[in-house]
Design an enzyme around this catalytic site. Structure first.
Site: not given
Ligand code: GLA
Ligand code: ZN
Length: 656
Positions: A152, A310, A358-359
């Site tokens: 990205e 994604e 990002e957990k």
């Protein structure tokens, strides 16, 4: 020649085993779970630089060697990434020039990602070196099927190196002629004439930020910087693995890079799809918007299949409120992408990280670590369904209709000051004109103004405020040769450098093509609505409208309010063997739908299949397969080709 890269639908996603090297049993468990979920591909190494080069010039490929072998022996292909999206701390510390400088002029500290200068020779050299090492190492590895360059790409840098690069870019663009730049930027205004290239800086809030032509130049420079950064990244990869396709993942309708230009440099387009399913009562708007994005990315390479690189298997973590999508929405998201031309369904990510940012982002395997979850089961169901769709893999799509949604124009629209400054939702306007075709089951391409118009029976150009050098002649030729071209309000106002056309609008010879002259443009505050007609029906005028005069065009509607009541609001002009239509006002309800249905009927633009469906059910043909997708939260009845009726469950699909 139609290139075919894959003979099956790729099912996989971001896999970050480097986060789990201390628990090898988890990696072994991943192999078991991947097979259970019908995963056939893993995208590895996206942010792995500090694991691959822990110290300058010291490479550690052992873990990746093992991963490549393990994935391969489990029948899983690898899409291998280059790690430039984030760099190791040692690199930032030793070479501070690699860090990005924000608009405020301050150099960032090490941290986050995409925090690099695109111009820095040191960074480019380091990226080139690690990419060469990776390509050399895995050039003959049987698992390697594609390259995923960086991640990205986005943002911009305002450091001194980038300032000089911008000046060099301008010199090239203006043939080394400062006078040309002064004229193009209209620098006589506010005494802004420039006498030396060194006086130019990047646009920023604490400096020059009112010259729209300059801001367009900066946007184009930023795009070109990304492309040249990417070209530097892929140089060793192309040299060492010339037969492995290359992509980089785009982000929806991200405005910071001209994706239509960038796409020309990729073997295959890919994008990251995070639709807002589940965030409102109805998923239909999100379905239309997502379909529009798929068609945009597919159109960048003439209908060539793209990758959905994604998507989330469940929720995301970056909305204000992260709602869980309802059961079946993940599968429907996957099927929709394939129906619109994707050759892959991939997730961010395979296994949920245990810590850091990002957990709590959805993943196929949750923290519980096993297959007994709703999300895992749904992904496995999707995978099994995709295995039955190999017949559409590699199949190109073509369309009879095109909507022009042009990245460069979107920036020009965004930058100018005037008329209705609050209503610049260019993409929403394009989607508004795309939606009726989605509803009718007519496939549409979404193209740039540089693309070929001649293959379409109908081209619609919403809010095409800016024209490039050849756009006028392309429109003229297209209509003369029998095409139907529709332009809406504020069309053909400025040239490629944002200079207004003189001599009346629409630009130059287009007045003749459209048979009209636009004298003024009115803007309406939110609480004020005008009235106008089209084909006898009355509509609200929302936000903006052009006051036009017919110079030979047939009048299809007129204004019913304000001092321009009685003047034309919608026109149709025969020109050569085609027709040029002008829709002078914006309406936020039925106008686009009514207009497009009328056009479709008149010009025999029929649905891709004769399945009849109610609102919110989308029909899409790819190759010999017909996909019917129900985005409603209720079951719906549809009528099949043979006249028989069948019920399609809420958020479910059929492939016929
Ligand atoms: C992007 C990135 C991923 C991840 C996801 C989260 O698409 O490419 O690395 O951060 O967002 O939604
Ligand atoms: Zn820089």
């Amino acid at each position: 020649m139609e290139k075919k890269f894959f003979n099956h639908i790729v099912h996989g996603g971001d896999y970050n085993p480097d986060q789990w090297l201390k628990t090898p049993e988890i990696i072994d468990e991943d192999m078991r779970l991947m097979k259970l979920a019908h995963i056939n591909s893993a995208t590895v190494g996206i942010f792995s630089w500090s694991m691959l080069e822990p110290r300058e010039g010291v490479y550690n490929f052992q873990w990746l060697d093992e991963m490549m072998d393990k994935l391969h022996s489990n029948g899983i292909d690898v899409i291998l990434a280059t790690p430039s999206g984030a760099r190791p701390a040692w690199l930032s510390q030793k070479y501070p020039e690699v860090l990005r400088v924000e608009e405020n002029g301050i150099r960032n500290d090490f941290g986050v990602r995409h925090n690099h200068c695109l111009t820095s020779p040191v960074y480019r050299k380091k990226v080139n070196a690690i990419n060469r090492a990776i390509a050399e190492r895995y050039k003959n590895h049987p698992a390697l099927k594609m390259w995923h360059i960086s991640n990205e790409y986005c943002g911009e840098c305002h450091c001194e190196l980038c300032q000089s690069a911008f000046r060099e870019w301008l010199k090239k663009y203006y043939d080394n002629d400062l006078e040309k730049l002064n004229d193009s930027w209209w620098n006589g205004f506010w005494s802004h004439r420039i006498t030396d290239w060194s006086q130019i800086n990047s646009p920023k809030y604490r400096g020059e930020n009112h010259i729209s032509a300059m801001k367009l130049c900066w946007d184009r420079f930023v795009t070109d910087s990304h492309i040249s950064f990417y070209e530097n990244e892929i140089a060793p990869i192309r040299e060492i693995t010339p037969d492995i396709p290359i992509t980089t993942n785009f982000m929806r309708m991200y405005n910071g890079i001209d994706y239509q230009k960038f796409a020309k440099h990729l073997d295959l387009v890919s994008w990251d799809n995070y639709p807002c399913f589940g965030e409102s009562e109805s998923n239909i708007d999100a379905a239309v918007e997502t379909a529009f994005c798929h068609d945009t990315f597919r159109s960048m390479k003439n209908g060539q299949p793209f990758f959905m690189m994604e998507s989330t298997p469940s929720l995301v973590n970056w909305h204000d409120v992260n709602k869980l999508p309802k059961p079946k929405m993940q599968t429907l998201t996957a099927i929709q992408s394939v129906a619109h031309g994707a050759d892959s369904v991939q997730y961010f990510q395979w296994r949920k990280s245990r810590g850091s940012h990002e957990k709590f982002h959805g993943a196929v395997v949750d923290h519980c670590g096993n297959e007994n979850t709703r999300v895992f089961r749904e992904v496995a169901t999707t995978g099994a369904a995709l295995e039955k769709l190999s017949n559409v893999a590699g199949v190109y799509c073509d369309s009879k209709v095109a909507i022009i949604c042009d990245w460069d124009n979107s920036r020009a629209v965004h930058h100018f000051c005037g008329y209705n400054n609050k209503r610049r939702d260019y993409y929403a306007e394009c989607i508004k004109w795309y939606r009726p075709f989605w509803e009718m089951g007519v496939s549409a391409d979404v193209i740039s103004m540089d693309d070929d118009f001649s293959k379409y029976g109908l081209v619609i150009a919403p809010f095409l405020y800016m024209l490039k050098d050849n756009t006028e002649s392309k429109i003229e030729e297209y209509v003369r040769n029998g095409g139907n071209f529709v332009m809406t309000y504020l069309g053909a106002v400025v040239d490629k450098d944002d200079l207004c056309y003189l001599g009346g609008l629409p630009a130059n010879g287009l007045k003749k093509v459209f048979g009209i002259w636009c004298e003024e443009t009115d803007s309406l505050p939110e609480n004020m609505k005008g009235k106008a007609t089209f084909n006898g029906k009355e509509y609200d005028v929302n936000h903006v409208c052009d006051i036009i005069h017919s110079k030979g065009a047939k009048i299809l509607g007129e204004y019913r309010s304000d001092f321009y009541a009685g003047l034309p609001s919608v026109t149709e002009n025969e020109y050569g063997s085609g027709k040029a239509y002008y829709v002078g006002f914006r309406n936020d309800e039925d106008l686009a739908g009514d207009f497009c249905r009328w056009m479709a009927e008149k010009e025999n633009i029929s649905a891709d299949s004769d399945i009849s469906v109610p609102c919110g059910v989308s029909v899409r043909k790819r190759g010999d397969s017909i996909f019917v997708m129900n985005f409603n939260n209720e079951d719906k009845e549809i009528i099949l080709q043979d006249g028989s009726k069948t019920v399609i469950a809420a958020n479910d699909y059929l492939v016929l």
